[in-house]
Design an enzyme around this catalytic site. Structure first.
Site, PDB file in Angstrom:
ATOM      1  N   LYS A   1       0.856  -1.206   0.000  1.00  0.00           N
ATOM      2  CA  LYS A   1       0.000   0.000   0.000  1.00  0.00           C
ATOM      3  C   LYS A   1       0.881   1.241   0.000  1.00  0.00           C
ATOM      4  CE  LYS A   1       0.884   1.408   4.345  1.00  0.00           C
ATOM      5  NZ  LYS A   1       1.823   2.417   4.551  1.00  0.00           N
TER       6      LYS A   1
ATOM      7  N   ASP B   1      -2.332  -1.904  10.034  1.00  0.00           N
ATOM      8  CA  ASP B   1      -2.548  -1.895   8.582  1.00  0.00           C
ATOM      9  C   ASP B   1      -3.148  -3.200   8.062  1.00  0.00           C
ATOM     10  OD1 ASP B   1      -1.549   0.652   8.166  1.00  0.00           O
ATOM     11  OD2 ASP B   1       0.487  -0.026   7.715  1.00  0.00           O
TER      12      ASP B   1
HETATM   13  P1  ATP Z   1       4.503  -0.531   8.201  1.00  0.00           P
HETATM   14  O1  ATP Z   1       4.444   0.673   7.309  1.00  0.00           O
HETATM   15  O2  ATP Z   1       3.289  -1.406   8.177  1.00  0.00           O
HETATM   16  O3  ATP Z   1       4.976  -0.268   9.605  1.00  0.00           O
HETATM   17  P2  ATP Z   1       6.803  -1.259   6.647  1.00  0.00           P
HETATM   18  O4  ATP Z   1       6.287  -1.441   5.280  1.00  0.00           O
HETATM   19  O5  ATP Z   1       7.527   0.014   6.908  1.00  0.00           O
HETATM   20  O6  ATP Z   1       5.635  -1.467   7.667  1.00  0.00           O
HETATM   21  P3  ATP Z   1       7.646  -3.998   6.805  1.00  0.00           P
HETATM   22  O7  ATP Z   1       8.165  -4.340   5.458  1.00  0.00           O
HETATM   23  O8  ATP Z   1       6.328  -4.532   7.198  1.00  0.00           O
HETATM   24  O9  ATP Z   1       7.738  -2.431   7.038  1.00  0.00           O
HETATM   25  O10 ATP Z   1       8.768  -4.470   7.864  1.00  0.00           O
HETATM   26  C1  ATP Z   1       8.873  -3.928   9.161  1.00  0.00           C
HETATM   27  C2  ATP Z   1       9.669  -4.897  10.039  1.00  0.00           C
HETATM   28  O11 ATP Z   1       8.901  -6.071  10.252  1.00  0.00           O
HETATM   29  C3  ATP Z   1      10.977  -5.343   9.431  1.00  0.00           C
HETATM   30  O12 ATP Z   1      12.009  -4.897  10.267  1.00  0.00           O
HETATM   31  C4  ATP Z   1      10.937  -6.859   9.368  1.00  0.00           C
HETATM   32  O13 ATP Z   1      12.062  -7.451   9.928  1.00  0.00           O
HETATM   33  C5  ATP Z   1       9.698  -7.249  10.194  1.00  0.00           C
HETATM   34  N1  ATP Z   1       8.864  -8.296   9.553  1.00  0.00           N
HETATM   35  C6  ATP Z   1       8.202  -9.252  10.210  1.00  0.00           C
HETATM   36  N2  ATP Z   1       7.510 -10.018   9.349  1.00  0.00           N
HETATM   37  C7  ATP Z   1       7.716  -9.537   8.119  1.00  0.00           C
HETATM   38  C8  ATP Z   1       7.254  -9.913   6.829  1.00  0.00           C
HETATM   39  N3  ATP Z   1       6.449 -10.951   6.627  1.00  0.00           N
HETATM   40  N4  ATP Z   1       7.646  -9.143   5.778  1.00  0.00           N
HETATM   41  C9  ATP Z   1       8.444  -8.063   5.974  1.00  0.00           C
HETATM   42  N5  ATP Z   1       8.937  -7.706   7.173  1.00  0.00           N
HETATM   43  C10 ATP Z   1       8.568  -8.411   8.247  1.00  0.00           C
END
Ligand code: ATP
Length: 300
Positions: free
Chosen positions: A11, A141
């Site tokens: 997203k 989210d």
């Molecule tokens: P959000 O904006 O929802 O907080 P994001 O997109 O910035 O998330 P993600 O890619 O969801 O960040 O990753 C955030 C943290 O979650 C990472 O440090 C990662 O190690 C951990 N994590 C746990 N499970 C997952 C997964 N299935 N995919 C990606 N990261 C994950």
């Protein structure tokens, strides 16, 4: 028993406004969320033992209980022990395409796909709102990632009002390869800097006055593309741009070519631009890449 392969779309935030504190310690938010075509693939396969296994070859994705996809499966296993006993455990294979810790909700998207997939695999027959209620316990989210599309998200992001689908847009995304921003850091820093201006949880009048998402929601309802571009907003830029100069540079690089609007997504560091056609997107890609060498994705 069947196996399932599901897409878990990322997203972007077209709008992110921080309203104040909540009694539960989270921030009260008003966001406009949009799912995009960039997606991970999640394969779910029944296994003989009653365990949950996660495989992912991305070095930043934990292959254990810290993985949001694991936590989604574990949640359903605990809620529906009879289904676990009947159907057995699950192997979850995550084919990562969504950059990690990039403000694109990759982990939440994975958790959402696992909830939807296990509901099918174990023939639980849960409704979308039941899945979203479970998803909200994993992350703010996750409910949106279950629904997808375009939505206004309030509360801590889990209360959704669907908005008309946005068509006629192309999204160009760019991110510095080795840069990631912790969501927790972004919100904590925002609280340190701007906490004194927050509305108290009980002051509904203050909250109503603070909310400025109306014009963006109106522009989406009227499919006014140039207005949507102008109204892009993200309060977290106030903490991320002064610290992460590369994000600022990237945003400026997008704005220096002709785009409808450019903004950091979520807690960053991904920056996106909205443009009106694929041809325009290719032009933006070429111009930004000639200024800064970094991965760029085009969707729509
Ligand atoms: P959000 O904006 O929802 O907080 P994001 O997109 O910035 O998330 P993600 O890619 O969801 O960040 O990753 C955030 C943290 O979650 C990472 O440090 C990662 O190690 C951990 N994590 C746990 N499970 C997952 C997964 N299935 N995919 C990606 N990261 C994950």
């Amino acid at each position: 028993m069947r196996s399932y392969s599901l897409l878990a779309p990322a997203k972007i935030n077209l709008y992110l406004e921080i309203i104040g504190d909540r009694p539960d310690g989270y921030h009260e938010l008003a966001m406009v969320l949009q799912s995009i075509d960039l997606a991970d693939r999640i394969d779910l396969r029944p296994i003989g033992t009653d365990t949950i296994r996660v495989r992912c070859d991305h070095p930043q994705v934990p292959p254990d209980k810290n993985n949001l996809a694991y936590r989604a499966a574990d949640l359903l296993a605990k809620q529906f022990p009879d289904a676990l006993a009947r159907y057995g455990g699950i192997e979850i294979v995550i084919h990562k395409q969504i950059p990690v810790a990039a403000g694109l909700a990759g982990g939440s998207a994975n958790a959402a796909a696992v909830l939807v997939g296990i509901d099918l695999l174990w023939e639980l027959g849960l409704t979308q709102s039941e899945l979203q209620e479970l998803g909200a316990t994993l992350g703010s989210d996750v409910p949106f990632c279950i629904a997808g599309g375009t939505a206004l998200a309030t509360g801590r992001g889990e209360k959704l009002s669907p908005l008309p689908d946005l068509d006629g847009f192309c999204v160009v995304l760019a991110k510095y390869r080795n840069l990631s921003i912790s969501t927790a850091w972004a919100y904590q820093t925002y609280r340190q800097k701007f906490g004194s201006t927050y509305c108290p949880p009980e002051d509904l009048e203050c909250r109503r006055e603070r909310l400025h998402s109306g014009p963006m929601v109106g522009a989406i309802a009227h499919k006014d593309r140039s207005k949507i571009g102008q109204l892009l907003h993200n309060d977290l830029e106030k903490v991320a741009l002064p610290v992460y100069e590369q994000v600022l540079q990237l945003r400026q690089a997008f704005e220096s070519v002709s785009v409808l609007g450019a903004m950091m997504s979520g807690s960053g560091p991904t920056v996106f631009a909205l443009v009106e056609s694929r041809a325009a997107a290719l032009e933006v890609e070429a111009k930004v890449k000639s200024a800064i060498a970094l991965p760029i994705w085009i969707f729509g």
